[in-house]
Write a protein that holds these residues in place. Structure first.
Motif, PDB file in Angstrom:
ATOM      1  N   GLN A  47     -55.614 -43.337   8.199  1.00  0.00           N
ATOM      2  CA  GLN A  47     -54.298 -43.910   7.937  1.00  0.00           C
ATOM      3  C   GLN A  47     -53.263 -43.199   8.794  1.00  0.00           C
ATOM      4  N   LEU A  48     -52.438 -43.971   9.507  1.00  0.00           N
ATOM      5  CA  LEU A  48     -51.440 -43.411  10.414  1.00  0.00           C
ATOM      6  C   LEU A  48     -50.038 -43.429   9.804  1.00  0.00           C
ATOM      7  N   PHE A  49     -49.631 -44.571   9.309  1.00  0.00           N
ATOM      8  CA  PHE A  49     -48.295 -44.757   8.771  1.00  0.00           C
ATOM      9  C   PHE A  49     -48.354 -45.675   7.555  1.00  0.00           C
ATOM     10  N   TYR A  50     -47.348 -45.545   6.694  1.00  0.00           N
ATOM     11  CA  TYR A  50     -47.181 -46.523   5.641  1.00  0.00           C
ATOM     12  C   TYR A  50     -45.697 -46.753   5.408  1.00  0.00           C
ATOM     13  N   SER A  51     -45.400 -47.941   4.894  1.00  0.00           N
ATOM     14  CA  SER A  51     -44.015 -48.328   4.659  1.00  0.00           C
ATOM     15  C   SER A  51     -43.922 -49.104   3.353  1.00  0.00           C
ATOM     16  N   ILE A  52     -42.947 -48.743   2.530  1.00  0.00           N
ATOM     17  CA  ILE A  52     -42.773 -49.467   1.276  1.00  0.00           C
ATOM     18  C   ILE A  52     -41.565 -50.381   1.313  1.00  0.00           C
ATOM     19  N   THR A  53     -40.750 -50.261   2.374  1.00  0.00           N
ATOM     20  CA  THR A  53     -39.578 -51.134   2.458  1.00  0.00           C
ATOM     21  C   THR A  53     -39.076 -51.205   3.890  1.00  0.00           C
TER      22      THR A  53
ATOM     23  N   CYS B   6     -53.871 -53.180  10.634  1.00  0.00           N
ATOM     24  CA  CYS B   6     -52.723 -53.264   9.745  1.00  0.00           C
ATOM     25  C   CYS B   6     -53.245 -53.669   8.368  1.00  0.00           C
ATOM     26  N   ALA B   7     -52.663 -53.138   7.325  1.00  0.00           N
ATOM     27  CA  ALA B   7     -53.090 -53.499   5.975  1.00  0.00           C
ATOM     28  C   ALA B   7     -51.867 -53.665   5.089  1.00  0.00           C
ATOM     29  N   TRP B   8     -52.039 -54.384   3.994  1.00  0.00           N
ATOM     30  CA  TRP B   8     -50.953 -54.554   3.045  1.00  0.00           C
ATOM     31  C   TRP B   8     -51.470 -54.354   1.625  1.00  0.00           C
ATOM     32  N   SER B   9     -50.547 -54.024   0.736  1.00  0.00           N
ATOM     33  CA  SER B   9     -50.865 -53.979  -0.694  1.00  0.00           C
ATOM     34  C   SER B   9     -49.611 -54.382  -1.457  1.00  0.00           C
ATOM     35  N   LEU B  10     -49.809 -54.723  -2.700  1.00  0.00           N
ATOM     36  CA  LEU B  10     -48.671 -55.039  -3.536  1.00  0.00           C
ATOM     37  C   LEU B  10     -47.844 -53.786  -3.757  1.00  0.00           C
ATOM     38  N   ARG B  11     -46.559 -53.967  -3.920  1.00  0.00           N
ATOM     39  CA  ARG B  11     -45.696 -52.811  -4.126  1.00  0.00           C
ATOM     40  C   ARG B  11     -45.679 -52.463  -5.601  1.00  0.00           C
ATOM     41  N   ASP B  12     -46.651 -51.673  -5.984  1.00  0.00           N
ATOM     42  CA  ASP B  12     -46.600 -51.115  -7.326  1.00  0.00           C
ATOM     43  C   ASP B  12     -47.407 -49.820  -7.292  1.00  0.00           C
ATOM     44  N   TRP B  13     -47.349 -49.088  -8.357  1.00  0.00           N
ATOM     45  CA  TRP B  13     -48.008 -47.793  -8.374  1.00  0.00           C
ATOM     46  C   TRP B  13     -49.311 -47.838  -9.164  1.00  0.00           C
ATOM     47  N   GLY B  14     -49.749 -49.040  -9.394  1.00  0.00           N
ATOM     48  CA  GLY B  14     -51.050 -49.200 -10.043  1.00  0.00           C
ATOM     49  C   GLY B  14     -52.165 -49.062  -9.033  1.00  0.00           C
ATOM     50  N   PHE B  15     -53.290 -49.609  -9.357  1.00  0.00           N
ATOM     51  CA  PHE B  15     -54.442 -49.470  -8.473  1.00  0.00           C
ATOM     52  C   PHE B  15     -54.394 -50.573  -7.440  1.00  0.00           C
ATOM     53  N   ALA B  16     -53.460 -50.418  -6.486  1.00  0.00           N
ATOM     54  CA  ALA B  16     -53.164 -51.484  -5.548  1.00  0.00           C
ATOM     55  C   ALA B  16     -54.190 -51.518  -4.429  1.00  0.00           C
ATOM     56  N   GLU B  17     -54.979 -52.554  -4.408  1.00  0.00           N
ATOM     57  CA  GLU B  17     -55.953 -52.715  -3.337  1.00  0.00           C
ATOM     58  C   GLU B  17     -55.253 -52.964  -2.024  1.00  0.00           C
ATOM     59  N   GLN B  18     -55.854 -52.488  -0.958  1.00  0.00           N
ATOM     60  CA  GLN B  18     -55.335 -52.732   0.380  1.00  0.00           C
ATOM     61  C   GLN B  18     -56.184 -53.782   1.069  1.00  0.00           C
ATOM     62  N   PHE B  19     -55.497 -54.686   1.746  1.00  0.00           N
ATOM     63  CA  PHE B  19     -56.172 -55.776   2.450  1.00  0.00           C
ATOM     64  C   PHE B  19     -55.864 -55.655   3.938  1.00  0.00           C
ATOM     65  N   PHE B  20     -56.914 -55.703   4.719  1.00  0.00           N
ATOM     66  CA  PHE B  20     -56.783 -55.440   6.149  1.00  0.00           C
ATOM     67  C   PHE B  20     -56.621 -56.720   6.964  1.00  0.00           C
ATOM     68  N   GLY B  21     -55.862 -56.595   8.046  1.00  0.00           N
ATOM     69  CA  GLY B  21     -55.755 -57.662   9.018  1.00  0.00           C
ATOM     70  C   GLY B  21     -56.959 -57.661   9.943  1.00  0.00           C
TER      71      GLY B  21
END
Lengths: 114, 113
Positions: free
Chosen positions: A46-52, A91-106
């Motif tokens: 993992q290189l970077f992450y962004s929540i907003t 690139c990957a995305w997940s829902l913005r919550d602090w639960g067990f948010a799965e990541q989905f890859f491009g």
């Protein structure tokens, strides 16, 4: 349904040249976004992450930078490529919550630096 | 250091056999453990995941067994098929970090017909 698009699909670049890779997410509002790098036959780093929008956190320093200019867009760039930058960028995305948010890859961008 | 360890790094099984892939970790703050599968030239896809509240998670032919005391997980694939041939990654998420994942080095599975 959400879709994730990465561009370009593949890139061959010279050492020292600049790079810009892009990622867009459609169908999800305000997702968390991530950049990963994978060397050939290697693990995912993992290189970077962004929540907003406008906020990016760096996880690993690899002479790369990232920006999130829009809610659905994530950009990875550098002004000077190194040979070690070759690999598969995801690139990957997940829902913005602090639960067990799965990541989905491009689908990824395959980068070769010569 | 490698926070998530996987073994074996590669293995070959016969069609119909049960595949067992192992994963271990040290960090007690890890609370969520997804497994991803990656076919050659493709991006990883989430296969199955487990959290600290469970000891076992099952989805069809795929089952995660979780030993929290020993910080060990295993992914079992029953009735392995040639189409299961891929690299499997174990990952772990640290509590309170949103979705920052640490990945193991992966296990390359080959299922021979």
């Amino acid at each position: 349904a959400q879709t994730i698009h990465q561009w370009p699909v593949a890139e061959i670049k010279a050492v020292g040249s600049p790079l810009s890779l892009g990622c867009t997410i459609k169908g999800k509002s305000s997702p968390n976004l991530y950049w990963y790098w994978q060397a050939t036959g290697g693990t995912l780093q993992q290189l970077f992450y962004s929540i907003t929008v406008g906020q990016v956190e760096s996880v690993v320093q690899l002479n790369l930078s990232a920006s999130r200019p829009k809610d659905d867009q994530f950009i990875l760039s550098t002004e000077k490529l190194l040979l070690s930058h070759s690999g598969f960028y995801l690139c990957a995305w997940s829902l913005r919550d602090w639960g067990f948010a799965e990541q989905f890859f491009g689908p990824g961008t395959r980068l070769t630096v010569l | 250091q490698q926070q998530v360890r996987q073994s074996p790094q590669s293995l070959t099984v016969w069609e119909g056999e049960t595949t067992i892939l192992n994963c271990s970790y040290e960090d007690s703050t890890f609370d969520y453990f997804p497994w991803y599968r990656q076919f050659p030239g493709k991006s990883p896809a989430l296969l199955i995941a487990i959290s600290l509240v469970s000891n076992k998670k099952e989805d069809g032919r795929f089952t995660i067994f979780f030993n929290k005391r020993e910080k060990k997980l295993s992914l079992h694939i029953t009735d392995s098929q040639p189409g299961d041939s891929a690299t499997y990654f174990c990952a772990a998420r640290q509590q309170g970090t949103g979705s920052k994942l640490s990945f193991g080095k992966g296990a390359k599975l080959t299922v021979s017909p």
